[in-house]
Design an enzyme around this catalytic site. Sequence first.
Site, PDB file in Angstrom:
ATOM      1  N   GLU A 493       2.809 -17.219  33.041  1.00 39.49           N
ATOM      2  CA  GLU A 493       3.032 -15.741  33.023  1.00 39.49           C
ATOM      3  C   GLU A 493       2.268 -14.912  32.112  1.00 39.49           C
ATOM      4  OE1 GLU A 493       6.141 -12.754  33.236  1.00 39.49           O
ATOM      5  OE2 GLU A 493       5.848 -14.508  34.209  1.00 39.49           O
ATOM      6  N   THR A 604       6.534  -1.439  45.233  1.00 37.04           N
ATOM      7  CA  THR A 604       6.259  -2.553  44.232  1.00 37.04           C
ATOM      8  C   THR A 604       6.851  -3.872  44.549  1.00 37.04           C
ATOM      9  OG1 THR A 604       5.620  -2.847  42.008  1.00 37.04           O
ATOM     10  CG2 THR A 604       7.581  -2.074  42.379  1.00 37.04           C
TER      11      THR A 604
END
Length: 632
Positions: A493, A604
């Site tokens: 992440e 997006t």
Amino acid sequence: MVFRKLPGVSAPGMGLRLSQKFVFLLFLSGLVTLCFGALFFLPDSVRLKRIFLSKNESPAVTARSEGEARDPPRKAAGEPLKVEAGGKLRVSRRPSVTHDARTLERSVGTQERTQVDAVDGARDAATRDGKEGGKGATYEMFKKCLLKPALGVDRGKPSDPQTVQRRDKVREMMKFAWDNYKHYAWGKNELRPLTRNGHIGTMFGGLRGATIVDSLDTLYIMGLTEDYQEAKEWVHNNLDLNSNGEASLFEVNIRYVGGLLSAYYLTGDEVFKQKVLELGEKLLPAFSTPTGIPRGVINLGSGTSWSWGWASAGSSILAEFGTLHLEFVHLSELSGNPIYTEKVTNIRKLLDKIEKPHGLYPNFLSPVSGNWVQHHVSLGGLGDSFYEYLIKSYLMSDKTDEEAKRMYYSALEAIEANMVQKSPGGLTYVAEWRGGVLDHKMGHLACFSGGMVGIGADHGAPEKRQHYLDLAAEITHTCHESYSRSATKLGPEAFRFDGGAEATATRLSDRYYILRPEVIESYMYMWRLTHDPKYRQWGWEAVEALEKHCRVDSGYSGIRDVYASTVSHDNMQQSFFLSETLKYLYLLFSDDDLLPLDDWVFNTEAHPLPIVHKSCLQEHGAPRDTQQTHPE
């Protein structure tokens, strides 16, 4: 009851007086009740009503005129936004709130909400302006203005056998993910593949079928026609937009609005246009703030909006209110109603005008004062897609939105000057900026920026074209390194560049992978721009890693630690895995004529939206007043 006798008064006389008193008190109480009730019909009784009426019965009052607001359900101030069925903006920690920020929060009214009259006013304006604007553009108009067919000559089928085989594998992955969702979680938002059940979550305010709406265009592009038809029927019969609950304006916009728009533009099926225009109208009340900067959370039923409880001083978030432009421009195009474009243009103008530290855009802005709340700048979570939407707004406008272009290249220069770094090992990365102090961390979310810088390379100063292409390639290489340096060959992440670490996660809390698409997104764009075969090879490595570590018996799951040789799954098949990750992989192994970049931009959430060839649309009958003229 025993009464004490009064001197000179007989018992019967005393009883009469008590009866008279009772009648008098009864009359008096009735009179008081009548007068008190009449207060509810007086124009200045709003605050009194609020005391006695429930939230749902609260009268029409503007937040600005009253200086206070009703208090709809919200997250506790200290509660972080969880890594669950969310989108690009999930954060693992609540940003710190300074003493000054708390003072500001009290002074403007903590979590000031928009009120019912503002809601009704926004919706009335949408209805009125829509009628005055007349009919909007149609699928046929946009189709006539495309330079090339959306699906290419043969749905982008490549010529070499190996690439065909790899593309077919990605299609099989999509089919597997979809079939398991359909079997175990149909109508829910996402699939939990380990427990074989559906997940609803709290991000969509009662809306259902996030995976269905997110997957419409992917199914259609991949030629999974029967599955697409089933998804379309669900939208027609079961997508209920009359929901109550706290919905993320950002997530609903990029997934539901974006997904419905792209499905309409690709297929022309009117149900998608009908649904998206209905949903778009429900989002407008979020903009009823003193500045026009929308709040992050909205109840789609009542129209009440408020800021996230964890957002500093009731602020709005750059990546949320800055990631509306593409979809809202298309809402104006389809409805013939300029109100949607006006809302996002107002955001743009405020951001252009406000003073920016070193030319940078901090992540938190007060929707009340229009001032920055903190000086934390990130190209990852909280900031990311704002920058993406600047360059894509320019491209989607058929390169006429000069304001977006100027703001994008100005922001990129500031990011290069203050945040782009080179590690001792030669890796280029984008650090985070906290009031002038760099945090040498780069999030997986920031890995979209390789593709962003790449697609903007041709449109800045000619002498900087190669520089931008090189920068895009370097960032994409760094993000690939974050994958190749893990045991699973999937990226964490977030990864760091300090303490001797390079492109690796040093904290346990950063080691997870939730099927994110951003690295693969940059591979796809860099392939389209350079045709360097390494990007397809890197994409195939990601496919192999996904199959080995994330594929389970009933779908795909994220993993908790990319550095562990034995993986632990998080039991969540994110909707964006089908919308973004698999779509970008499929496009990576397809010819460039499948959704050519000359005609399409991706929002997006990877939903393709057509470039607005304005003069062509007007020649075919589209209205002329759905967009404002962008200043030079």
